[in-house]
Design a protein around this motif. Structure first.
Motif, PDB file in Angstrom:
ATOM      1  N   GLU A 156       0.832  -1.209   0.000  1.00 35.90           N
ATOM      2  CA  GLU A 156       0.000   0.000   0.000  1.00 35.90           C
ATOM      3  C   GLU A 156       0.867   1.260   0.000  1.00 35.90           C
ATOM      4  O   GLU A 156       0.524   2.243  -0.663  1.00 35.90           O
ATOM      5  N   SER A 157       1.971   1.227   0.716  1.00 31.41           N
ATOM      6  CA  SER A 157       2.895   2.368   0.718  1.00 31.41           C
ATOM      7  C   SER A 157       3.520   2.570  -0.651  1.00 31.41           C
ATOM      8  O   SER A 157       3.682   3.709  -1.109  1.00 31.41           O
ATOM      9  N   ILE A 158       3.878   1.476  -1.288  1.00 30.90           N
ATOM     10  CA  ILE A 158       4.446   1.570  -2.633  1.00 30.90           C
ATOM     11  C   ILE A 158       3.413   2.168  -3.581  1.00 30.90           C
ATOM     12  O   ILE A 158       3.741   3.032  -4.399  1.00 30.90           O
ATOM     13  N   LYS A 159       2.164   1.743  -3.440  1.00 30.21           N
ATOM     14  CA  LYS A 159       1.089   2.287  -4.276  1.00 30.21           C
ATOM     15  C   LYS A 159       0.945   3.790  -4.051  1.00 30.21           C
ATOM     16  O   LYS A 159       0.800   4.561  -5.008  1.00 30.21           O
ATOM     17  N   GLU A 160       0.991   4.222  -2.793  1.00 29.76           N
ATOM     18  CA  GLU A 160       0.860   5.646  -2.481  1.00 29.76           C
ATOM     19  C   GLU A 160       2.036   6.457  -3.002  1.00 29.76           C
ATOM     20  O   GLU A 160       1.853   7.572  -3.480  1.00 29.76           O
ATOM     21  N   ARG A 161       3.235   5.917  -2.907  1.00 26.61           N
ATOM     22  CA  ARG A 161       4.436   6.674  -3.287  1.00 26.61           C
ATOM     23  C   ARG A 161       4.680   6.697  -4.786  1.00 26.61           C
ATOM     24  O   ARG A 161       5.086   7.708  -5.339  1.00 26.61           O
ATOM     25  N   VAL A 162       4.475   5.544  -5.446  1.00 24.62           N
ATOM     26  CA  VAL A 162       4.871   5.426  -6.843  1.00 24.62           C
ATOM     27  C   VAL A 162       3.685   5.178  -7.770  1.00 24.62           C
ATOM     28  O   VAL A 162       3.778   5.424  -8.967  1.00 24.62           O
ATOM     29  N   GLY A 163       2.588   4.660  -7.236  1.00 23.32           N
ATOM     30  CA  GLY A 163       1.411   4.407  -8.063  1.00 23.32           C
ATOM     31  C   GLY A 163       1.355   3.014  -8.654  1.00 23.32           C
ATOM     32  O   GLY A 163       0.566   2.764  -9.560  1.00 23.32           O
ATOM     33  N   SER A 196       0.515  -0.970  -8.162  1.00 28.29           N
ATOM     34  CA  SER A 196      -0.213  -1.922  -7.320  1.00 28.29           C
ATOM     35  C   SER A 196       0.696  -3.107  -7.011  1.00 28.29           C
ATOM     36  O   SER A 196       1.809  -3.226  -7.545  1.00 28.29           O
ATOM     37  N   GLU A 197       0.202  -3.999  -6.154  1.00 23.27           N
ATOM     38  CA  GLU A 197       0.986  -5.184  -5.808  1.00 23.27           C
ATOM     39  C   GLU A 197       1.323  -6.001  -7.049  1.00 23.27           C
ATOM     40  O   GLU A 197       2.459  -6.438  -7.225  1.00 23.27           O
ATOM     41  N   SER A 198       0.344  -6.199  -7.923  1.00 24.92           N
ATOM     42  CA  SER A 198       0.611  -6.980  -9.140  1.00 24.92           C
ATOM     43  C   SER A 198       1.600  -6.257 -10.051  1.00 24.92           C
ATOM     44  O   SER A 198       2.424  -6.907 -10.712  1.00 24.92           O
ATOM     45  N   ASP A 199       1.555  -4.927 -10.085  1.00 25.70           N
ATOM     46  CA  ASP A 199       2.539  -4.172 -10.861  1.00 25.70           C
ATOM     47  C   ASP A 199       3.938  -4.339 -10.284  1.00 25.70           C
ATOM     48  O   ASP A 199       4.917  -4.467 -11.032  1.00 25.70           O
ATOM     49  N   VAL A 200       4.038  -4.343  -8.961  1.00 30.68           N
ATOM     50  CA  VAL A 200       5.338  -4.523  -8.311  1.00 30.68           C
ATOM     51  C   VAL A 200       5.879  -5.920  -8.628  1.00 30.68           C
ATOM     52  O   VAL A 200       7.063  -6.071  -8.938  1.00 30.68           O
TER      53      VAL A 200
END
Length: 102
Positions: free
Chosen positions: A39-46, A48-52
């Motif tokens: 969720e932090s990665i989503k907030e910082r970079v945009g 999602s988990e599947s994108d990561v």
């Protein structure tokens, strides 16, 4: 179904094109850290988990990717909703163990 997959790929490739090499490096570092949630990665970079997961598969060596997936499998600290209330750290802030590179 294929049209949906193609749209998802376009979205991911557009997200990847918008990232600088420094952003990619930061995402990889955050993904490896236990305390940084998806969720932090989503907030910082945009991303999602599947994108990561897709980014990690693309950027890491196959053996490194397998190690990362094995490490992340079932890890409750990577999802805020699964964390115990006793966990006292807030991953929205930069971890205090990091130091500026001089």
């Amino acid at each position: 179904m294929r049209v949906i997959q193609e749209k998802m790929f376009i979205k991911f490739s557009q997200k990847m094109a918008a990232l600088t090499p420094g952003d990619v490096s930061a995402v990889i570092q955050m993904a490896w850290e236990d305390r940084t949630s998806f969720e932090s990665i989503k907030e910082r970079v945009g991303l999602s988990e599947s994108d990561v997961v897709r980014l990690m598969r693309h950027e890491l060596n196959p053996s490194s990717y397998r190690l990362w997936r094995k490490r992340m499998n079932g890890r409750v600290t990577k999802h805020r909703a699964l964390r115990s209330p006793q966990m006292k750290f807030d991953d929205r802030m930069v971890a205090n163990h990091r130091r500026a590179n001089c």
